[in-house]
Scaffold this motif. Structure first.
Motif, PDB file in Angstrom:
ATOM      1  N   THR A  10       0.805  -1.215   0.000  1.00  0.00           N
ATOM      2  CA  THR A  10       0.000   0.000   0.000  1.00  0.00           C
ATOM      3  C   THR A  10       0.833   1.257   0.000  1.00  0.00           C
ATOM      4  O   THR A  10       0.300   2.340  -0.123  1.00  0.00           O
ATOM      5  CB  THR A  10      -0.974  -0.010   1.191  1.00  0.00           C
ATOM      6  OG1 THR A  10      -0.256  -0.348   2.367  1.00  0.00           O
ATOM      7  CG2 THR A  10      -2.062  -1.012   0.962  1.00  0.00           C
ATOM      8  N   ALA A  11       2.144   1.145   0.094  1.00  0.00           N
ATOM      9  CA  ALA A  11       2.985   2.318  -0.111  1.00  0.00           C
ATOM     10  C   ALA A  11       2.832   2.829  -1.524  1.00  0.00           C
ATOM     11  O   ALA A  11       3.128   3.976  -1.820  1.00  0.00           O
ATOM     12  CB  ALA A  11       4.449   1.976   0.160  1.00  0.00           C
ATOM     13  N   ALA A 175       2.782  10.377   2.542  1.00  0.00           N
ATOM     14  CA  ALA A 175       1.540   9.949   3.172  1.00  0.00           C
ATOM     15  C   ALA A 175       0.831  11.180   3.742  1.00  0.00           C
ATOM     16  O   ALA A 175       1.444  12.214   3.935  1.00  0.00           O
ATOM     17  CB  ALA A 175       1.846   8.938   4.276  1.00  0.00           C
ATOM     18  N   PRO A 176      -0.471  11.053   4.034  1.00  0.00           N
ATOM     19  CA  PRO A 176      -1.275   9.848   3.886  1.00  0.00           C
ATOM     20  C   PRO A 176      -1.799   9.658   2.468  1.00  0.00           C
ATOM     21  O   PRO A 176      -2.008  10.629   1.744  1.00  0.00           O
ATOM     22  CB  PRO A 176      -2.437  10.091   4.851  1.00  0.00           C
ATOM     23  CG  PRO A 176      -2.598  11.590   4.853  1.00  0.00           C
ATOM     24  CD  PRO A 176      -1.205  12.139   4.712  1.00  0.00           C
ATOM     25  N   VAL A 331       0.015  11.605   9.185  1.00  0.00           N
ATOM     26  CA  VAL A 331       0.601  10.781   8.117  1.00  0.00           C
ATOM     27  C   VAL A 331       0.067   9.358   8.049  1.00  0.00           C
ATOM     28  O   VAL A 331       0.253   8.672   7.044  1.00  0.00           O
ATOM     29  CB  VAL A 331       2.140  10.716   8.251  1.00  0.00           C
ATOM     30  CG1 VAL A 331       2.771  12.071   7.986  1.00  0.00           C
ATOM     31  CG2 VAL A 331       2.557  10.168   9.609  1.00  0.00           C
ATOM     32  N   VAL A 332      -0.605   8.881   9.073  1.00  0.00           N
ATOM     33  CA  VAL A 332      -1.053   7.487   9.083  1.00  0.00           C
ATOM     34  C   VAL A 332      -2.565   7.429   8.893  1.00  0.00           C
ATOM     35  O   VAL A 332      -3.345   7.665   9.818  1.00  0.00           O
ATOM     36  CB  VAL A 332      -0.650   6.765  10.386  1.00  0.00           C
ATOM     37  CG1 VAL A 332      -1.168   5.321  10.378  1.00  0.00           C
ATOM     38  CG2 VAL A 332       0.857   6.784  10.558  1.00  0.00           C
ATOM     39  N   PRO A 375       5.678   7.316   6.845  1.00  0.00           N
ATOM     40  CA  PRO A 375       6.859   7.345   5.988  1.00  0.00           C
ATOM     41  C   PRO A 375       8.026   8.035   6.665  1.00  0.00           C
ATOM     42  O   PRO A 375       7.840   8.857   7.562  1.00  0.00           O
ATOM     43  CB  PRO A 375       6.383   8.162   4.782  1.00  0.00           C
ATOM     44  CG  PRO A 375       5.399   9.131   5.373  1.00  0.00           C
ATOM     45  CD  PRO A 375       4.706   8.353   6.466  1.00  0.00           C
ATOM     46  N   ASP A 376       9.222   7.692   6.243  1.00  0.00           N
ATOM     47  CA  ASP A 376      10.431   8.384   6.686  1.00  0.00           C
ATOM     48  C   ASP A 376      11.035   9.073   5.464  1.00  0.00           C
ATOM     49  O   ASP A 376      11.789   8.473   4.707  1.00  0.00           O
ATOM     50  CB  ASP A 376      11.425   7.397   7.293  1.00  0.00           C
ATOM     51  CG  ASP A 376      12.688   8.081   7.821  1.00  0.00           C
ATOM     52  OD1 ASP A 376      12.797   9.315   7.669  1.00  0.00           O
ATOM     53  OD2 ASP A 376      13.563   7.375   8.359  1.00  0.00           O
TER      54      ASP A 376
END
Length: 535
Positions: A10-11, A175-176, A331-332, A375-376
């Motif tokens: 899903t990235a 993201a998201p 972000v999530v 994400p980083d």
């Protein structure tokens, strides 16, 4: 559709709605060195091309050197390259270099039986960490390591082997993403648009290599690697998609195989590769997701997420709804949650850690969830690797087979499957949807079957595997006469042979060390059930 790269499915939602010369005259082929292996005569231009490339590789060998510092592979592991044609029908045309690495066998010259070549899956997975099973003193593989050099490689298009790309890596991981489960026709149209754009991005960014990103070509590369290693025949370990690569190799080069073990098997049937395989996978993921939720409920004293599977599922739905309304840490969202939580159905080694992250969030600490699921953007190398892995996954699966082009079919099939398997179905659909508008030729899959000279193949599979359902192992077992199937019952971790289960480990060692298998198929009890992490 298989392997560790799949954990990043899903990235891809932001980009796809979600795994690059020389000469030898043909007349010299009859006098190729013994290490080029038995000739395989099938008469096509590609068959002639792979014989030429293998003969060249056998003569040239591999110039083993200390690995580049930024590859993260320390001595005594060595690295090198093997040159292969981009197009095997044109062996004197453009070439690319395939990165390989190795560590020597630990048992000395008398015990050595050659090289054991590994592929971890994907498509898009790198096998370059395989020699670290020796440097890391992996006890499960210690006996086999006495007899074999452990050899890994980056398949064409992956990592250090002419890597391809379909999107800007930094944009790819942002993201998201949109919720993979659509609420409306407008949501579906938006995802279809992203998938089409991603497919075009593959064409624009991957260029001339893209049409040649296929499993048969990777299998041909594998035969050239075999020759470059100086091996008359191949010893091979393939996991997940690596089982399909192995099956195609064994079909194209049956008399080049010495030992082959395939673990967690992709269904090789032509009518399954790849569209139907992914639908089957959705159902298998749901089954294993259920197994994990039951386990979490059994350990409510540790995690406080519910005492029944239904209560844990309700907690999951609440988490998704919260993240959809207001992404956690900004972000999530639901896509990132699916991406993170799918590790639990994949590997039961992730059961406890995944539950612990979730439990911490419910108890008021969102930091672990944000760190693990978000994400980083500062991890440039990791983001490049993630995008590259997804690009290769897409290119190989889209090129390997003819995919449905009718959106009506995709919509109907995934709507139907989603009713039974809501955890992964739509995320999986969006990841694969670029194949519906793919800008390169789509081929007919290889008819996997036993060929003359193929020795006994050992097949290992757990019954509740999410990524590669058990039926795939049964199908390959039928197609490879003389093969033996080891079944781990009531277990579902993906990649069985690296887990501690003496019933399996001892048979794997016996096979690689002696070539012997049981006279009949074997069913083993499951490996140890995970236990909650201790705080």
């Amino acid at each position: 559709m298989q392997g560790d790269p799949h954990v990043r499915r899903t990235a891809a939602l932001g980009a796809a709605g979600t795994l690059v010369t020389g000469t030898l005259i043909a007349g010299a082929i009859a006098a190729t060195p013994a290490s080029a292996g038995q000739q395989h005569h099938r008469g096509t231009a590609e068959d002639r091309g792979v014989r030429i490339a293998a003969a060249r590789a056998a003569e040239t060998g591999i110039d083993w050197q200390t690995c580049p510092a930024d590859w993260g592979l320390k001595a005594p592991i060595q690295c090198g390259y093997v040159t292969v044609p981009v197009d095997y029908a044109k062996p004197d045309g453009r070439t690319i270099k395939i990165a390989v690495d190795r560590i020597g066998n630990t048992g000395g010259k008398k015990e050595r039986q050659g090289s054991l070549v590994y592929n971890p899956g994907g498509p898009g997975g790198s096998g370059m960490k395989f020699p670290t099973r020796v440097t890391g003193k992996n006890a499960v593989w210690a006996k086999t390591a006495k007899a074999y050099d452990f050899v890994g490689f980056d398949p064409r298009g992956v990592g250090h082997s002419a890597p391809i790309s379909c999107a800007d890596p930094q944009e790819f991981v942002k993201a998201p993403k949109a919720d993979p489960v659509p609420d409306s026709e407008a949501d579906k149209r938006a995802q279809r648009k992203l998938a089409k754009e991603y497919a075009l991005g593959c064409k624009e960014r991957s260029g001339a290599l893209l049409p040649h990103m296929t499993t048969p070509n990777t299998a041909r590369d594998l035969d050239v690697i075999r020759a470059a290693l100086g091996e008359k025949k191949l010893n091979y370990l393939g996991v997940s998609y690596g089982t399909y690569l192995g099956a195609v190799y064994a079909t194209l080069f049956p008399d080049h195989v010495r030992r082959m073990l395939v673990d967690s098997v992709t269904n090789p049937s032509r009518d399954k590769v790849w569209y139907e395989n992914n639908l089957d996978q959705d159902l298998a993921f749901e089954r294993r997701w259920s197994d994990w939720k039951k386990w979490v409920a059994q350990h409510d004293a540790a995690y406080h997420l519910g005492t029944t599977e239904a209560e844990v599922e309700a907690e999951w739905e609440q988490l998704r709804a919260t993240a959809k309304k207001n992404p956690i840490g900004g972000v999530v969202g639901p896509a990132e949650l699916t991406n993170f939580f799918q590790k639990a159905p994949y590997y039961d080694s992730a059961w406890a850690s995944t539950a612990q992250v979730w439990s911490a969030y419910v108890q008021g600490d969102a930091k672990p969830l944000i760190q693990n699921a978000g994400p980083d953007l500062n991890d440039t190398a990791g983001n490049i690797a993630s995008e590259n892995s997804n690009a290769v996954y897409t290119a190989v699966e889209c090129n390997d087979a003819k995919w449905p082009t009718s959106w009506r079919k995709w919509d109907r099939d995934n709507t139907r499957i989603h009713q039974k398997a809501p955890f992964m179905t739509w995320a999986n659909a969006w990841m694969n949807l670029p194949c519906a508008t793919w800008p390169a030729k789509q081929h007919t899959p290889v008819e996997v079957r036993t060929g003359k000279g193929l020795p006994n193949v050992l097949i290992v599979q757990s019954t509740r595997d999410a990524a590669t359902p058990y039926e795939g192992a049964v199908e390959l077992h039928k197609r490879f006469k003389g093969s033996r199937l080891i079944t781990e019952r009531d277990a579902g971790s993906h990649g069985v042979t690296s887990l501690v289960n003496p019933c399996i480990n001892d048979r794997v060692d016996t096979y690689f060390l002696t070539g012997r298998t049981d006279s009949k198929d074997v069913t083993c009890a499951p490996h140890a059930t995970p236990q909650p992490s201790k705080a």
